[in-house]
Scaffold this active site. Structure first.
Site, PDB file in Angstrom:
ATOM      1  N   GLU A  82      52.410  61.117  20.711  1.00  9.12           N
ATOM      2  CA  GLU A  82      51.407  60.252  20.080  1.00  9.12           C
ATOM      3  C   GLU A  82      50.099  61.008  19.979  1.00  9.12           C
ATOM      4  O   GLU A  82      49.697  61.667  20.942  1.00  9.12           O
ATOM      5  CB  GLU A  82      51.143  58.993  20.923  1.00  9.12           C
ATOM      6  CG  GLU A  82      52.169  57.919  20.786  1.00  9.12           C
ATOM      7  CD  GLU A  82      51.779  56.647  21.529  1.00  9.12           C
ATOM      8  OE1 GLU A  82      50.589  56.261  21.490  1.00  9.12           O
ATOM      9  OE2 GLU A  82      52.661  56.045  22.140  1.00  9.12           O
ATOM     10  N   GLU A 107      53.968  55.453  28.298  1.00  6.30           N
ATOM     11  CA  GLU A 107      52.711  55.461  29.073  1.00  6.30           C
ATOM     12  C   GLU A 107      52.870  54.792  30.433  1.00  6.30           C
ATOM     13  O   GLU A 107      52.129  53.873  30.789  1.00  6.30           O
ATOM     14  CB  GLU A 107      51.598  54.794  28.250  1.00  6.30           C
ATOM     15  CG  GLU A 107      51.336  55.542  26.947  1.00  6.30           C
ATOM     16  CD  GLU A 107      50.124  55.061  26.166  1.00  6.30           C
ATOM     17  OE1 GLU A 107      49.698  53.916  26.358  1.00  6.30           O
ATOM     18  OE2 GLU A 107      49.604  55.845  25.346  1.00  6.30           O
TER      19      GLU A 107
HETATM   20  C1  BGP Z   1      49.047  54.027  22.887  1.00  5.62           C
HETATM   21  C2  BGP Z   1      50.294  53.171  22.757  1.00  5.62           C
HETATM   22  C3  BGP Z   1      50.680  52.821  21.377  1.00  5.62           C
HETATM   23  C4  BGP Z   1      49.561  52.765  20.380  1.00  5.62           C
HETATM   24  C5  BGP Z   1      48.421  53.718  20.609  1.00  5.62           C
HETATM   25  C6  BGP Z   1      47.166  53.430  19.833  1.00  5.62           C
HETATM   26  O1  BGP Z   1      48.395  53.771  24.084  1.00  5.62           O
HETATM   27  O2  BGP Z   1      51.415  53.798  23.337  1.00  5.62           O
HETATM   28  O3  BGP Z   1      51.537  51.722  21.417  1.00  5.62           O
HETATM   29  O4  BGP Z   1      49.317  51.597  19.798  1.00  5.62           O
HETATM   30  O5  BGP Z   1      48.068  53.821  21.947  1.00  5.62           O
HETATM   31  O6  BGP Z   1      46.473  52.369  20.425  1.00  5.62           O
HETATM   32  P1  BGP Z   1      45.872  51.178  19.606  1.00  5.62           P
HETATM   33  O7  BGP Z   1      46.994  50.614  18.829  1.00  5.62           O
HETATM   34  O8  BGP Z   1      45.356  50.244  20.606  1.00  5.62           O
HETATM   35  O9  BGP Z   1      44.826  51.781  18.753  1.00  5.62           O
END
Ligand code: BGP
Length: 486
Positions: free
Chosen positions: A385, A191
């Site tokens: 993701e 990201e």
């Molecule tokens: C993205 C990141 C991840 C992950 C995901 C979910 O932005 O790359 O590392 O954790 O989001 O976010 P969260 O864990 O805050 O729900």
């Protein structure tokens, strides 16, 4: 008639994690401190995300490192460091074709730029990679995922310094040489387009060391430029060390719709796209896009870039583009009601439902995004993701009835199928947190994404045992039938 989706034969179904959210073992086998090790568990859920997005200072970091009372969940993770064999066996049982992991820079180079690597760190990742290959699971490795060696923050303010490019090049060269022939897919920075918000976590930036305390954007964009050059240098290193392997860039995608058909709202949506795609535009096309001039002028940012930087960017573009997608948003207009979202808040969209964390669920938005990205780059796309963070309940039969997660994933995979039919080249799909892990924004275990439940709570208590949720069998079947059983 029931719709059947046709996925390519070699489609890479799998799951995604990051070192800082699952490994634990923060001080084991010579690992150095990283930015994610200072994330404290905060009982008040409303204040949690602020920690991730707030600037950090040297004093606060030192205090966190010396703190003996607070609980720092990412130092413990789900102890993947000691459970990886058992966890990978479960991924293999689901039929994973790929598994996204990240390598903690400070496990290999504890101070970020040590001359010689820490062999124990390298050995750990080699064991993980070999274990994956044993089951024919392709490792998909992120080189930097929301953590940074703190020593380089103290010494040179992380990515604000040009010297960090050399340190990163050294780090990735060690990895490419060691894992040559074993890892086919690499991703440089997780990201990377939100360094303005995750400046400390991913950029290692400390606010007391900003060049322009009045305009932190200057440091953010300079750091982002250094990361872009480092990503291109990583592509150059990989091509000479392991020409068969591929390297991709990775952004968080915000599909932001105009609030109304008012041309000003449509323009706001276009501008949001430009800012969102800035990093991938540079890495996929090899130069800063035309709109960047105006964007930098509006933010009062002047980036120092050399002729060599521009040449490197032009000559070593990325092989594929990858992104995270959880939700969509709304920009422009008069609607003032807001909801929370991944990293950024958004205006509410009356046509969409929200997750328990307020993120607007929008499968069709994924199809739109895939089409837009393919039109823009005409290069393979890896969705690395996607998923639903939810509170799960372990039943007496030691499972979780997570129909809500199955519904979320099904509706998104269907839209990937639609996009493939639209002509988009999608090469793989790795839902986030395929095994429950510590949430990035909230530092909590209650927000779970996995097919596998891990018995650990927000305070780090629990047996650590792993249990298959209902979604485990469902996803296994999706993979087995290559998407036909959706
Ligand atoms: C993205 C990141 C991840 C992950 C995901 C979910 O932005 O790359 O590392 O954790 O989001 O976010 P969260 O864990 O805050 O729900």
């Amino acid at each position: 008639m029931e719709r059947k989706y046709i996925f390519p034969d070699n489609f890479l179904w799998g799951g995604a994690t990051s070192a800082n959210q699952c490994e634990g073992a923060a001080r084991e086998d010579g690992k150095g401190w990283t930015t994610s090790d200072t994330s404290l568990f905060i009982a008040d859920s409303k204040k949690r995300i602020q920690q991730m997005l707030s600037p950090m200072t040297t004093d606060k970091v030192r205090k966190a490192l010396g703190d003996t009372k607070g609980f720092y969940p990412k130092r413990q993770g789900i102890d993947f460091y000691h459970h990886y064999k058992e966890d990978i066996a479960l991924f293999a049982e689901m039929g994973f074709k790929t598994f996204r992991l990240s390598i903690s820079w400070a496990r290999i180079l504890p101070n970020g730029d040590d001359k010689h690597p820490n062999e124990k760190g390298l050995q750990f990742y080699e064991n993980v990679i070999d274990e994956l290959l044993k089951y024919n699971i392709e490792p998909l490795v992120t080189l930097s995922h929301y953590e940074f060696p703190l020593e380089l923050s103290f010494r040179q303010n992380g990515w604000a310094s040009r010297k960090t490019i050399d340190a990163f090049e050294h780090f990735v060269t060690i990895l490419f040489e060691r894992f040559k022939g074993k890892v086919k897919y690499w991703i440089t920075f997780n990201e990377m387009n939100v360094i303005g918000m995750t400046g400390y976590l991913s950029g290692g930036l400390l606010a007391d060391k900003y060049e322009n305390p009045d305009n932190p954007n200057q440091d953010y964009f300079q750091a982002a430029h250094h990361q872009l050059v480092a990503a291109a240098k990583a592509a150059r290193a990989l091509r000479s060390i392991d020409p068969e392997a591929q390297i991709g860039c990775m952004i968080v995608r915000f599909e932001n719709y105009p609030d109304t058909p008012n041309p000003l709202d449509v323009l706001a949506s276009l501008k949001s796209d430009q800012e969102n795609f800035l990093m991938s535009d540079v890495l996929m096309k090899g130069s800063y896009p035309g709109y960047s001039k105006r964007l930098f002028a509006e933010k009062n940012v002047h980036i120092e870039m050399t002729k060599e930087d521009l040449e490197i960017l032009a000559n070593y573009t990325a092989d594929f583009v990858s992104f995270s997608y959880y939700m969509s948003g709304v920009v422009g207009g008069t609607n003032s009601e807001k909801t929370t979202g991944n990293i950024l808040d958004s205006k509410q969209n009356p046509f969409l439902k929200k997750s328990e964390w307020g993120w607007q669920i929008d499968p069709v938005g994924l199809r739109i995004t895939l089409n837009k990205m393919y039109d823009r780059y005409q290069k393979p796309i890896f969705i690395v993701e996607n998923g639903l963070g939810a509170k799960d309940e372990l039943t007496d039969e030691l499972t979780v009835h997570d129909t809500y997660r199955i519904n979320y994933l099904r509706s998104h995979i269907e839209q990937i199928g639609e996009a493939i039919d639209d002509g988009v080249e999608v090469i793989g799909y790795t839902p986030w947190g395929c095994i429950d892990l510590v949430s990035a924004s909230g530092n909590e275990m209650s927000k779970r994404y996995g097919f596998i439940y891990v018995d650990i709570d927000d305070k780090g208590q629990g047996t650590g045992k792993r249990y298959r949720k209902d979604s485990f069998a469902w996803y296994k079947n999706v993979i087995k039938t290559n998407g036909e059983s959706l």
